[in-house]
Design a protein around this motif. Structure first.
Motif, PDB file in Angstrom:
ATOM      1  N   ILE A 127      -6.176 -11.389  -9.957  1.00 21.97           N
ATOM      2  CA  ILE A 127      -6.548 -11.100  -8.578  1.00 21.97           C
ATOM      3  C   ILE A 127      -5.473 -10.168  -8.028  1.00 21.97           C
ATOM      4  CG2 ILE A 127      -6.659 -12.038  -6.237  1.00 21.97           C
ATOM      5  CD1 ILE A 127      -7.921 -14.545  -7.418  1.00 21.97           C
ATOM      6  N   CYS A 128      -5.902  -9.106  -7.339  1.00 25.03           N
ATOM      7  CA  CYS A 128      -4.971  -8.138  -6.775  1.00 25.03           C
ATOM      8  C   CYS A 128      -4.929  -8.265  -5.261  1.00 25.03           C
ATOM      9  CB  CYS A 128      -5.384  -6.717  -7.171  1.00 25.03           C
ATOM     10  SG  CYS A 128      -4.426  -5.437  -6.341  1.00 25.03           S
ATOM     11  N   ILE A 129      -3.716  -8.417  -4.726  1.00 29.39           N
ATOM     12  CA  ILE A 129      -3.482  -8.419  -3.280  1.00 29.39           C
ATOM     13  C   ILE A 129      -2.691  -7.163  -2.921  1.00 29.39           C
ATOM     14  CG2 ILE A 129      -2.387  -9.592  -1.337  1.00 29.39           C
ATOM     15  CD1 ILE A 129      -2.618 -12.209  -2.923  1.00 29.39           C
ATOM     16  N   GLU A 130      -3.245  -6.357  -2.017  1.00 25.45           N
ATOM     17  CA  GLU A 130      -2.520  -5.225  -1.440  1.00 25.45           C
ATOM     18  C   GLU A 130      -2.038  -5.630  -0.050  1.00 25.45           C
ATOM     19  OE1 GLU A 130      -1.517  -2.311  -2.364  1.00 25.45           O
ATOM     20  OE2 GLU A 130      -2.663  -1.760  -4.164  1.00 25.45           O
ATOM     21  N   ASN A 131      -0.750  -5.534   0.186  1.00 30.24           N
ATOM     22  CA  ASN A 131      -0.178  -5.848   1.487  1.00 30.24           C
ATOM     23  C   ASN A 131       0.093  -4.539   2.215  1.00 30.24           C
ATOM     24  OD1 ASN A 131       0.113  -8.806   0.977  1.00 30.24           O
ATOM     25  ND2 ASN A 131       1.407  -8.041  -0.677  1.00 30.24           N
ATOM     26  N   LEU A 132      -0.608  -4.320   3.335  1.00 29.93           N
ATOM     27  CA  LEU A 132      -0.523  -3.031   4.007  1.00 29.93           C
ATOM     28  C   LEU A 132       0.882  -2.819   4.569  1.00 29.93           C
ATOM     29  CD1 LEU A 132      -3.161  -1.227   6.062  1.00 29.93           C
ATOM     30  CD2 LEU A 132      -0.830  -1.357   6.962  1.00 29.93           C
ATOM     31  N   GLY A 133       1.494  -1.704   4.162  1.00 39.22           N
ATOM     32  CA  GLY A 133       2.827  -1.365   4.619  1.00 39.22           C
ATOM     33  C   GLY A 133       3.665  -0.760   3.510  1.00 39.22           C
ATOM     34  N   ASP A 134       4.798  -0.235   3.898  1.00 37.29           N
ATOM     35  CA  ASP A 134       5.787   0.304   2.966  1.00 37.29           C
ATOM     36  C   ASP A 134       7.018  -0.582   3.061  1.00 37.29           C
ATOM     37  OD1 ASP A 134       7.699   1.658   1.545  1.00 37.29           O
ATOM     38  OD2 ASP A 134       7.491   3.553   2.619  1.00 37.29           O
ATOM     39  N   THR A 140       0.825  -1.209   0.000  1.00 40.24           N
ATOM     40  CA  THR A 140       0.000   0.000   0.000  1.00 40.24           C
ATOM     41  C   THR A 140       0.859   1.258   0.000  1.00 40.24           C
ATOM     42  OG1 THR A 140      -0.151  -0.039   2.416  1.00 40.24           O
ATOM     43  CG2 THR A 140      -1.911  -1.130   1.188  1.00 40.24           C
ATOM     44  N   PHE A 141       2.088   1.189   0.516  1.00 36.99           N
ATOM     45  CA  PHE A 141       2.977   2.344   0.651  1.00 36.99           C
ATOM     46  C   PHE A 141       2.367   3.334   1.657  1.00 36.99           C
ATOM     47  CE2 PHE A 141       4.696   6.479  -0.806  1.00 36.99           C
ATOM     48  CZ  PHE A 141       6.034   6.236  -0.607  1.00 36.99           C
ATOM     49  N   VAL A 142       1.202   3.891   1.327  1.00 38.52           N
ATOM     50  CA  VAL A 142       0.368   4.632   2.267  1.00 38.52           C
ATOM     51  C   VAL A 142      -1.017   4.023   2.189  1.00 38.52           C
ATOM     52  CG1 VAL A 142      -0.664   6.842   2.880  1.00 38.52           C
ATOM     53  CG2 VAL A 142       1.679   6.774   1.973  1.00 38.52           C
ATOM     54  N   PRO A 143      -1.549   3.470   3.292  1.00 40.44           N
ATOM     55  CA  PRO A 143      -1.037   3.543   4.658  1.00 40.44           C
ATOM     56  C   PRO A 143       0.152   2.608   4.895  1.00 40.44           C
ATOM     57  CG  PRO A 143      -3.013   2.197   4.598  1.00 40.44           C
ATOM     58  CD  PRO A 143      -2.861   2.787   3.224  1.00 40.44           C
ATOM     59  N   SER A 144       1.044   3.090   5.755  1.00 39.61           N
ATOM     60  CA  SER A 144       2.171   2.285   6.221  1.00 39.61           C
ATOM     61  C   SER A 144       1.821   1.730   7.600  1.00 39.61           C
ATOM     62  CB  SER A 144       3.432   3.138   6.286  1.00 39.61           C
ATOM     63  OG  SER A 144       3.263   4.178   7.247  1.00 39.61           O
ATOM     64  N   ARG A 195      -9.218   1.407   7.941  1.00 42.53           N
ATOM     65  CA  ARG A 195      -8.157   1.590   6.941  1.00 42.53           C
ATOM     66  C   ARG A 195      -8.639   1.127   5.563  1.00 42.53           C
ATOM     67  NH1 ARG A 195      -5.930   5.030   8.755  1.00 42.53           N
ATOM     68  NH2 ARG A 195      -6.148   5.539   6.577  1.00 42.53           N
ATOM     69  N   GLN A 196      -9.369   0.009   5.526  1.00 40.18           N
ATOM     70  CA  GLN A 196      -9.895  -0.482   4.246  1.00 40.18           C
ATOM     71  C   GLN A 196     -10.910   0.510   3.668  1.00 40.18           C
ATOM     72  OE1 GLN A 196      -8.550  -2.879   2.649  1.00 40.18           O
ATOM     73  NE2 GLN A 196      -9.963  -4.364   1.804  1.00 40.18           N
ATOM     74  N   GLN A 197     -11.753   1.044   4.525  1.00 42.13           N
ATOM     75  CA  GLN A 197     -12.743   2.024   4.082  1.00 42.13           C
ATOM     76  C   GLN A 197     -12.059   3.290   3.561  1.00 42.13           C
ATOM     77  OE1 GLN A 197     -15.744   1.776   3.467  1.00 42.13           O
ATOM     78  NE2 GLN A 197     -16.846   3.696   3.723  1.00 42.13           N
ATOM     79  N   ALA A 198     -10.978   3.704   4.209  1.00 42.08           N
ATOM     80  CA  ALA A 198     -10.243   4.888   3.760  1.00 42.08           C
ATOM     81  C   ALA A 198      -9.623   4.654   2.386  1.00 42.08           C
ATOM     82  CB  ALA A 198      -9.164   5.251   4.782  1.00 42.08           C
ATOM     83  N   MET A 199      -9.097   3.451   2.162  1.00 42.39           N
ATOM     84  CA  MET A 199      -8.542   3.142   0.836  1.00 42.39           C
ATOM     85  C   MET A 199      -9.639   3.140  -0.225  1.00 42.39           C
ATOM     86  SD  MET A 199      -5.472   0.333   1.327  1.00 42.39           S
ATOM     87  CE  MET A 199      -6.081  -0.584   2.739  1.00 42.39           C
ATOM     88  N   LYS A 200     -10.784   2.571   0.103  1.00 40.63           N
ATOM     89  CA  LYS A 200     -11.900   2.578  -0.852  1.00 40.63           C
ATOM     90  C   LYS A 200     -12.323   4.007  -1.165  1.00 40.63           C
ATOM     91  CE  LYS A 200     -16.656   1.074  -1.618  1.00 40.63           C
ATOM     92  NZ  LYS A 200     -17.775   0.213  -1.162  1.00 40.63           N
ATOM     93  N   ARG A 201     -12.425   4.842  -0.129  1.00 43.02           N
ATOM     94  CA  ARG A 201     -12.842   6.227  -0.338  1.00 43.02           C
ATOM     95  C   ARG A 201     -11.859   6.948  -1.256  1.00 43.02           C
ATOM     96  NH1 ARG A 201     -12.629   7.733   4.645  1.00 43.02           N
ATOM     97  NH2 ARG A 201     -14.649   6.824   5.149  1.00 43.02           N
ATOM     98  N   HIS A 202     -10.572   6.722  -1.066  1.00 42.32           N
ATOM     99  CA  HIS A 202      -9.558   7.350  -1.921  1.00 42.32           C
ATOM    100  C   HIS A 202      -9.676   6.844  -3.358  1.00 42.32           C
ATOM    101  CE1 HIS A 202      -5.701   9.204  -2.970  1.00 42.32           C
ATOM    102  NE2 HIS A 202      -5.420   8.077  -3.608  1.00 42.32           N
ATOM    103  N   HIS A 203      -9.849   5.548  -3.521  1.00 41.06           N
ATOM    104  CA  HIS A 203      -9.932   4.978  -4.867  1.00 41.06           C
ATOM    105  C   HIS A 203     -11.162   5.488  -5.624  1.00 41.06           C
ATOM    106  CE1 HIS A 203      -7.301   1.254  -3.687  1.00 41.06           C
ATOM    107  NE2 HIS A 203      -6.625   2.379  -3.751  1.00 41.06           N
ATOM    108  N   VAL A 204     -12.263   5.654  -4.907  1.00 35.95           N
ATOM    109  CA  VAL A 204     -13.506   6.087  -5.557  1.00 35.95           C
ATOM    110  C   VAL A 204     -13.523   7.595  -5.796  1.00 35.95           C
ATOM    111  CG1 VAL A 204     -16.013   6.243  -5.285  1.00 35.95           C
ATOM    112  CG2 VAL A 204     -14.825   4.119  -4.680  1.00 35.95           C
ATOM    113  N   THR A 205     -13.214   8.378  -4.769  1.00 40.28           N
ATOM    114  CA  THR A 205     -13.351   9.835  -4.890  1.00 40.28           C
ATOM    115  C   THR A 205     -12.149  10.488  -5.567  1.00 40.28           C
ATOM    116  OG1 THR A 205     -12.419  10.200  -2.676  1.00 40.28           O
ATOM    117  CG2 THR A 205     -14.803   9.921  -2.836  1.00 40.28           C
ATOM    118  N   HIS A 206     -10.936   9.990  -5.316  1.00 37.83           N
ATOM    119  CA  HIS A 206      -9.735  10.596  -5.901  1.00 37.83           C
ATOM    120  C   HIS A 206      -9.402   9.998  -7.257  1.00 37.83           C
ATOM    121  CE1 HIS A 206      -5.369  11.226  -6.512  1.00 37.83           C
ATOM    122  NE2 HIS A 206      -5.613  12.407  -5.966  1.00 37.83           N
ATOM    123  N   ASN A 207      -9.442   8.665  -7.354  1.00 39.85           N
ATOM    124  CA  ASN A 207      -9.079   7.995  -8.614  1.00 39.85           C
ATOM    125  C   ASN A 207     -10.242   7.871  -9.582  1.00 39.85           C
ATOM    126  OD1 ASN A 207      -6.674   7.694  -7.292  1.00 39.85           O
ATOM    127  ND2 ASN A 207      -6.690   5.469  -7.211  1.00 39.85           N
TER     128      ASN A 207
END
Length: 328
Positions: free
Chosen positions: A102-109, A36-40, A52-64
């Motif tokens: 299939i996409c796996i996001e591993n939380l961290g930097d 994920t890089f961010v969030p770390s 944290r998952q909800q925040a990533m979804k919100r960024h992907h939908v509203t920003h991307n």
């Protein structure tokens, strides 16, 4: 197992059982690994998985501007796995490379000098990858299990990290983000996690492959339009490649063990092919006079939807390759 905000959180043991039972119409050929890089790690408290998952979804939908969270799964530092995007939909994770993935996001930097991956997370990443390989008959190799770093950031062309690439999944992800690092450090762990002969290469039961050409396609319990819609699997979506085990009366049976049928009016036949050249150029049209827009490597698998003399069109994309370098 806990569900909140539209996501389900599982332990490794729960995931391994869940993935065995879930029904997915879409044909899966590859697994993408990301960080994920961010969030770390600094933003993970040990109990805020859903937030944290909800925040990533919100960024992907509203920003991307995406329709949903980009990834299918997120693996957290404590080894927990959260579901994300529906398995019936392609991810939004690597430009031009998301079909049949299939996409796996591993939380961290996981770049050098940043987060030090926990043993719980590393064990979970290996176990989840192995479970997906077993469930979807995916070979454990660097064509089927891929890192984001290997693809050009703008075009999506695979260049193995030589130009214009993210570091994702991190320069210290299981010892490095290069192809050689993956083959030396990560893939052997995945193989060791798999029971012997768990990857079955025999697809003789498959009659053919088809690609969905409607926005959504209901799966029914019999081969007629009046039959009930199957409740334990989601509709197939546009561009999904389905396996067909039987065809009758204008209907295709997409399960080898269950009476799950789709109307053939809403699909088109495709052919499964393997690249039979060290590098196969991809062009924007059926001829060498069209611009080169990418390439595939030897043994990569493709689905061909159209043929024009010696040229083949890949699935529903405007990507063409020379037929003489394909093995059907």
């Amino acid at each position: 197992m806990q569900t909140k905000l539209g996501f389900t959180k599982m332990s490794v043991a729960e995931f391994e059982q869940w993935i065995k039972n879930i029904k997915v119409a879409r044909t899966i050929l590859r697994i993408q690994q990301h960080h994920t890089f961010v969030p770390s790690y600094a933003l993970f408290t040990g109990s805020n998985h859903f937030e944290r998952q909800q925040a990533m979804k919100r960024h992907h939908v509203t920003h991307n501007g995406w329709a949903d969270i980009g990834q299918h799964f997120t693996i957290f530092p404590d080894g927990s796995i959260l579901t994300g995007r529906s398995m019936e939909n392609s991810p939004a994770c690597i430009t031009g490379q998301n079909a049949n993935c299939i996409c796996i996001e591993n939380l961290g930097d996981f770049d050098l000098g940043k987060d030090q991956m926990t043993s719980q997370q590393s064990d979970a990443i290996v176990a989840v990858t192995a479970a997906l390989c077993s469930r979807f008959n995916i070979g454990v190799n660097s064509n089927s299990i891929v890192y984001h770093h290997w693809f050009d950031l703008n075009s999506g062309a695979r260049n193995n990290g030589t130009k214009n690439n993210k570091s994702c999944p991190g320069t210290n992800f299981f010892g490095g983000n290069k192809v050689a690092d993956c083959e030396a450090n990560f893939l052997p762990l995945v193989r060791a996690k798999l029971p012997q002969n768990s990857i079955k290469t025999d697809v003789s039961a498959v009659l053919k492959y088809v690609c969905v050409k409607s926005a959504t396609l209901n799966v029914r319990s019999k081969s007629d339009v009046t039959s009930a819609i199957v409740k334990d699997r989601k509709p197939a979506t546009l561009g999904a490649v389905l396996r067909v085990y039987k065809s009758e009366n204008g209907w295709s049976k997409i399960s080898n063990s269950m009476e799950h049928w789709v109307n053939e009016k809403f699909v088109v036949d495709v052919k499964r092919a393997v690249v039979n050249a060290d590098t196969l150029n991809v062009r924007s049209g059926p001829g060498t006079n069209f611009p080169k827009i990418g390439s595939f490597l030897k043994e990569e698998e493709l689905f061909i939807i159209e043929e024009n003399k010696e040229w083949c069109k890949i699935s529903m994309e405007e990507k063409w390759v020379n037929k003489s370098f394909l093995k059907f």
